[in-house]
Write a protein that holds these residues in place. Structure first.
Motif, PDB file in Angstrom:
ATOM      1  N   SER A   1       9.884  10.474 -10.655  1.00 45.87           N
ATOM      2  CA  SER A   1       9.985   9.020 -10.530  1.00 45.87           C
ATOM      3  C   SER A   1      10.048   8.712  -9.027  1.00 45.87           C
ATOM      4  O   SER A   1      10.388   9.605  -8.228  1.00 45.87           O
ATOM      5  N   PRO A   2       9.752   7.460  -8.618  1.00 43.45           N
ATOM      6  CA  PRO A   2       9.861   7.131  -7.192  1.00 43.45           C
ATOM      7  C   PRO A   2      11.250   7.442  -6.635  1.00 43.45           C
ATOM      8  O   PRO A   2      11.377   7.958  -5.524  1.00 43.45           O
ATOM      9  N   ALA A   3      12.304   7.169  -7.437  1.00 44.30           N
ATOM     10  CA  ALA A   3      13.681   7.435  -6.945  1.00 44.30           C
ATOM     11  C   ALA A   3      13.891   8.937  -6.740  1.00 44.30           C
ATOM     12  O   ALA A   3      14.481   9.369  -5.743  1.00 44.30           O
ATOM     13  N   GLN A   4      13.384   9.740  -7.675  1.00 40.64           N
ATOM     14  CA  GLN A   4      13.545  11.200  -7.535  1.00 40.64           C
ATOM     15  C   GLN A   4      12.822  11.701  -6.279  1.00 40.64           C
ATOM     16  O   GLN A   4      13.348  12.540  -5.535  1.00 40.64           O
ATOM     17  N   ALA A   5      11.615  11.185  -6.058  1.00 41.75           N
ATOM     18  CA  ALA A   5      10.850  11.607  -4.876  1.00 41.75           C
ATOM     19  C   ALA A   5      11.593  11.231  -3.595  1.00 41.75           C
ATOM     20  O   ALA A   5      11.667  12.021  -2.645  1.00 41.75           O
ATOM     21  N   GLN A   6      12.184  10.035  -3.588  1.00 37.99           N
ATOM     22  CA  GLN A   6      12.917   9.593  -2.382  1.00 37.99           C
ATOM     23  C   GLN A   6      14.147  10.466  -2.142  1.00 37.99           C
ATOM     24  O   GLN A   6      14.469  10.807  -1.007  1.00 37.99           O
ATOM     25  N   ILE A   7      14.820  10.838  -3.212  1.00 38.28           N
ATOM     26  CA  ILE A   7      16.024  11.679  -3.063  1.00 38.28           C
ATOM     27  C   ILE A   7      15.645  13.045  -2.486  1.00 38.28           C
ATOM     28  O   ILE A   7      16.308  13.561  -1.582  1.00 38.28           O
ATOM     29  N   LEU A   8      14.553  13.609  -2.975  1.00 42.58           N
ATOM     30  CA  LEU A   8      14.111  14.900  -2.435  1.00 42.58           C
ATOM     31  C   LEU A   8      13.811  14.772  -0.932  1.00 42.58           C
ATOM     32  O   LEU A   8      14.193  15.640  -0.143  1.00 42.58           O
ATOM     33  N   SER A   9      13.150  13.681  -0.556  1.00 45.60           N
ATOM     34  CA  SER A   9      12.814  13.486   0.867  1.00 45.60           C
ATOM     35  C   SER A   9      14.065  13.364   1.716  1.00 45.60           C
ATOM     36  O   SER A   9      14.145  13.932   2.813  1.00 45.60           O
ATOM     37  N   VAL A  10      15.053  12.616   1.212  1.00 44.73           N
ATOM     38  CA  VAL A  10      16.293  12.418   1.982  1.00 44.73           C
ATOM     39  C   VAL A  10      17.045  13.742   2.129  1.00 44.73           C
ATOM     40  O   VAL A  10      17.511  14.086   3.225  1.00 44.73           O
ATOM     41  N   LEU A  11      17.126  14.516   1.053  1.00 44.79           N
ATOM     42  CA  LEU A  11      17.843  15.792   1.132  1.00 44.79           C
ATOM     43  C   LEU A  11      17.111  16.766   2.048  1.00 44.79           C
ATOM     44  O   LEU A  11      17.732  17.559   2.762  1.00 44.79           O
ATOM     45  N   PHE A  12      15.801  16.679   2.055  1.00 46.33           N
ATOM     46  CA  PHE A  12      14.996  17.546   2.925  1.00 46.33           C
ATOM     47  C   PHE A  12      15.279  17.216   4.402  1.00 46.33           C
ATOM     48  O   PHE A  12      15.436  18.094   5.247  1.00 46.33           O
ATOM     49  N   ALA A  13      15.368  15.913   4.681  1.00 47.16           N
ATOM     50  CA  ALA A  13      15.569  15.491   6.072  1.00 47.16           C
ATOM     51  C   ALA A  13      17.017  15.660   6.523  1.00 47.16           C
ATOM     52  O   ALA A  13      17.288  15.995   7.669  1.00 47.16           O
TER      53      ALA A  13
ATOM     54  N   ALA B   1       0.844  -1.210   0.000  1.00 46.47           N
ATOM     55  CA  ALA B   1       0.000   0.000   0.000  1.00 46.47           C
ATOM     56  C   ALA B   1       0.879   1.260   0.000  1.00 46.47           C
ATOM     57  O   ALA B   1       0.607   2.218  -0.724  1.00 46.47           O
ATOM     58  N   ILE B   2       1.956   1.228   0.793  1.00 48.35           N
ATOM     59  CA  ILE B   2       2.845   2.393   0.866  1.00 48.35           C
ATOM     60  C   ILE B   2       3.535   2.615  -0.481  1.00 48.35           C
ATOM     61  O   ILE B   2       3.617   3.728  -0.995  1.00 48.35           O
ATOM     62  N   LYS B   3       4.010   1.499  -1.058  1.00 44.53           N
ATOM     63  CA  LYS B   3       4.727   1.599  -2.323  1.00 44.53           C
ATOM     64  C   LYS B   3       3.814   2.128  -3.430  1.00 44.53           C
ATOM     65  O   LYS B   3       4.165   3.037  -4.171  1.00 44.53           O
ATOM     66  N   THR B   4       2.626   1.557  -3.514  1.00 44.67           N
ATOM     67  CA  THR B   4       1.682   1.968  -4.566  1.00 44.67           C
ATOM     68  C   THR B   4       1.331   3.442  -4.405  1.00 44.67           C
ATOM     69  O   THR B   4       1.317   4.200  -5.373  1.00 44.67           O
ATOM     70  N   ASN B   5       1.070   3.841  -3.158  1.00 41.24           N
ATOM     71  CA  ASN B   5       0.740   5.245  -2.906  1.00 41.24           C
ATOM     72  C   ASN B   5       1.915   6.143  -3.294  1.00 41.24           C
ATOM     73  O   ASN B   5       1.734   7.198  -3.899  1.00 41.24           O
ATOM     74  N   GLY B   6       3.138   5.697  -2.948  1.00 39.40           N
ATOM     75  CA  GLY B   6       4.343   6.481  -3.269  1.00 39.40           C
ATOM     76  C   GLY B   6       4.493   6.654  -4.772  1.00 39.40           C
ATOM     77  O   GLY B   6       4.784   7.746  -5.261  1.00 39.40           O
ATOM     78  N   TRP B   7       4.283   5.561  -5.516  1.00 43.97           N
ATOM     79  CA  TRP B   7       4.392   5.645  -6.978  1.00 43.97           C
ATOM     80  C   TRP B   7       3.360   6.629  -7.530  1.00 43.97           C
ATOM     81  O   TRP B   7       3.666   7.470  -8.349  1.00 43.97           O
ATOM     82  N   ASN B   8       2.099   6.472  -7.054  1.00 48.20           N
ATOM     83  CA  ASN B   8       1.020   7.327  -7.576  1.00 48.20           C
ATOM     84  C   ASN B   8       1.309   8.797  -7.266  1.00 48.20           C
ATOM     85  O   ASN B   8       1.132   9.665  -8.111  1.00 48.20           O
TER      86      ASN B   8
ATOM     87  N   GLY C   1      13.055  22.936  -5.147  1.00 45.06           N
ATOM     88  CA  GLY C   1      13.203  21.550  -4.686  1.00 45.06           C
ATOM     89  C   GLY C   1      12.717  21.388  -3.253  1.00 45.06           C
ATOM     90  O   GLY C   1      12.089  20.390  -2.890  1.00 45.06           O
ATOM     91  N   ARG C   2      12.995  22.401  -2.443  1.00 48.02           N
ATOM     92  CA  ARG C   2      12.563  22.356  -1.039  1.00 48.02           C
ATOM     93  C   ARG C   2      11.032  22.353  -0.965  1.00 48.02           C
ATOM     94  O   ARG C   2      10.436  21.577  -0.217  1.00 48.02           O
ATOM     95  N   ALA C   3      10.412  23.228  -1.771  1.00 46.24           N
ATOM     96  CA  ALA C   3       8.949  23.297  -1.769  1.00 46.24           C
ATOM     97  C   ALA C   3       8.358  21.961  -2.225  1.00 46.24           C
ATOM     98  O   ALA C   3       7.374  21.461  -1.656  1.00 46.24           O
ATOM     99  N   GLN C   4       9.000  21.380  -3.247  1.00 51.61           N
ATOM    100  CA  GLN C   4       8.525  20.082  -3.757  1.00 51.61           C
ATOM    101  C   GLN C   4       8.717  18.993  -2.692  1.00 51.61           C
ATOM    102  O   GLN C   4       7.859  18.136  -2.495  1.00 51.61           O
TER     103      GLN C   4
ATOM    104  N   ALA D   1       4.221  10.204  -6.550  1.00 49.73           N
ATOM    105  CA  ALA D   1       5.381  10.679  -7.318  1.00 49.73           C
ATOM    106  C   ALA D   1       4.961  10.989  -8.754  1.00 49.73           C
ATOM    107  O   ALA D   1       5.337  12.015  -9.317  1.00 49.73           O
ATOM    108  N   ALA D   2       4.139  10.099  -9.329  1.00 49.53           N
ATOM    109  CA  ALA D   2       3.701  10.308 -10.717  1.00 49.53           C
ATOM    110  C   ALA D   2       2.866  11.581 -10.817  1.00 49.53           C
ATOM    111  O   ALA D   2       3.000  12.345 -11.771  1.00 49.53           O
ATOM    112  N   ARG D   3       2.023  11.822  -9.799  1.00 46.96           N
ATOM    113  CA  ARG D   3       1.197  13.040  -9.799  1.00 46.96           C
ATOM    114  C   ARG D   3       2.085  14.287  -9.789  1.00 46.96           C
ATOM    115  O   ARG D   3       1.764  15.301 -10.364  1.00 46.96           O
ATOM    116  N   GLN D   4       3.209  14.167  -9.115  1.00 48.54           N
ATOM    117  CA  GLN D   4       4.127  15.308  -9.024  1.00 48.54           C
ATOM    118  C   GLN D   4       5.172  15.280 -10.150  1.00 48.54           C
ATOM    119  O   GLN D   4       6.181  15.974 -10.083  1.00 48.54           O
ATOM    120  N   ARG D   5       4.941  14.413 -11.113  1.00 49.25           N
ATOM    121  CA  ARG D   5       5.843  14.254 -12.269  1.00 49.25           C
ATOM    122  C   ARG D   5       7.272  13.912 -11.832  1.00 49.25           C
ATOM    123  O   ARG D   5       8.255  14.492 -12.325  1.00 49.25           O
TER     124      ARG D   5
END
Ligand code: SF4
Length: 231
Positions: free
Chosen positions: A34-46, A19-26, A99-102, A28-32
């Motif tokens: 990829s899942p990897a790009q979304a994860q990188i933004l989260s890691v840099l934010f944290a 459920a987490i993975k599917t939601n993450g993919w959806n 990137g921070r806002a995203q 990330a896709a909504r925000q244009r």
């Protein structure tokens, strides 16, 4: 009986993970992204600016995967590469303002998960949280995931040093007492402990710790299997 329960828990975790993975993919896709790009933004934010290898380590993926995703994020204007502050020969990856806002949107916890956790009774949430801390630590000890920035891994953590049953632990960083409900799983102030002493201490004072701890799980499971086949 216990082996069956192990299996059901694994199946349950699988469902939640899916459920987490599917939601993450959806999402990330909504925000244009990829899942990897979304994860990188989260890691840099944290974590703030990081080198490519550090991001790869954090996400447990190859540097090549991170390199491709970072190149795309640079093109989108969400991250920039800069000379690392501590080594002029190395590059660090940083979020831009966009990137921070995203990342704020990306890092938001999915409502569906928060709602599902909210259906648990308070005491169920406490047990679940404690169990997650133990599982994460075990996975990390077995090299399945990178070291998590949690209290039980942290050099500032002093478990069971206070008499108050609701706040028996102490964080030397903020100089405050806290209880198991306050155990962090991803703390910005974390610094790795050099020994597992605090972790062992925490295990000893857990409710029911005499019955089971991570070290005797395989042996215990073996014995239970034997019991079941003798029954
Ligand atoms: S610094 Fe953070 S991780 Fe370390 S003990 Fe304090 S609250 Fe926990």
């Amino acid at each position: 009986m216990s082996a069956d329960l192990h299996l059901r828990i694994v199946q349950g975790l699988n469902k939640v993970g899916l459920a987490i993975k599917t939601n993450g993919w959806n999402e990330a896709a909504r925000q244009r992204l990829s899942p990897a790009q979304a994860q990188i933004l989260s890691v840099l934010f944290a974590r703030g600016p990081l080198r490519l290898g550090q991001i790869a380590e954090e996400l447990a993926v190859t540097p090549a995967t991170v390199s491709d995703a970072v190149s795309s994020l640079v093109k989108k204007g969400l991250v920039i590469k800069k000379r690392a502050a501590d080594d002029a020969r190395a590059l660090s990856i940083q979020l831009t303002r966009a990137g921070r806002a995203q990342a704020v949107k990306t890092a938001a916890w999915p409502d569906f998960l928060v709602e599902a956790i909210g259906t648990l009774l308070p005491e169920e949430q406490v047990v679940f949280h404690r169990a997650l801390v133990k599982m994460i630590r075990t996975l990390q000890e077995r090299g399945r995931i990178p070291v998590a920035r949690m209290c039980v891994n942290c050099r500032f953590f002093r478990p069971g040093v206070h008499q108050d049953p609701d706040a028996p632990h102490h964080c030397d960083f903020v100089d405050a007492a806290f209880g198991d409900v306050g155990l962090r799983i991803d703390c910005a102030d974390f610094e790795p402990a050099q020994t597992s002493e605090a972790w062992q201490e925490w295990l000893k004072i857990l409710p029911g710790s005499q019955r089971r701890c991570s070290e005797d799980l395989p042996q215990q499971a073996q014995m239970e299997k034997g019991d079941a086949s003798n029954a």
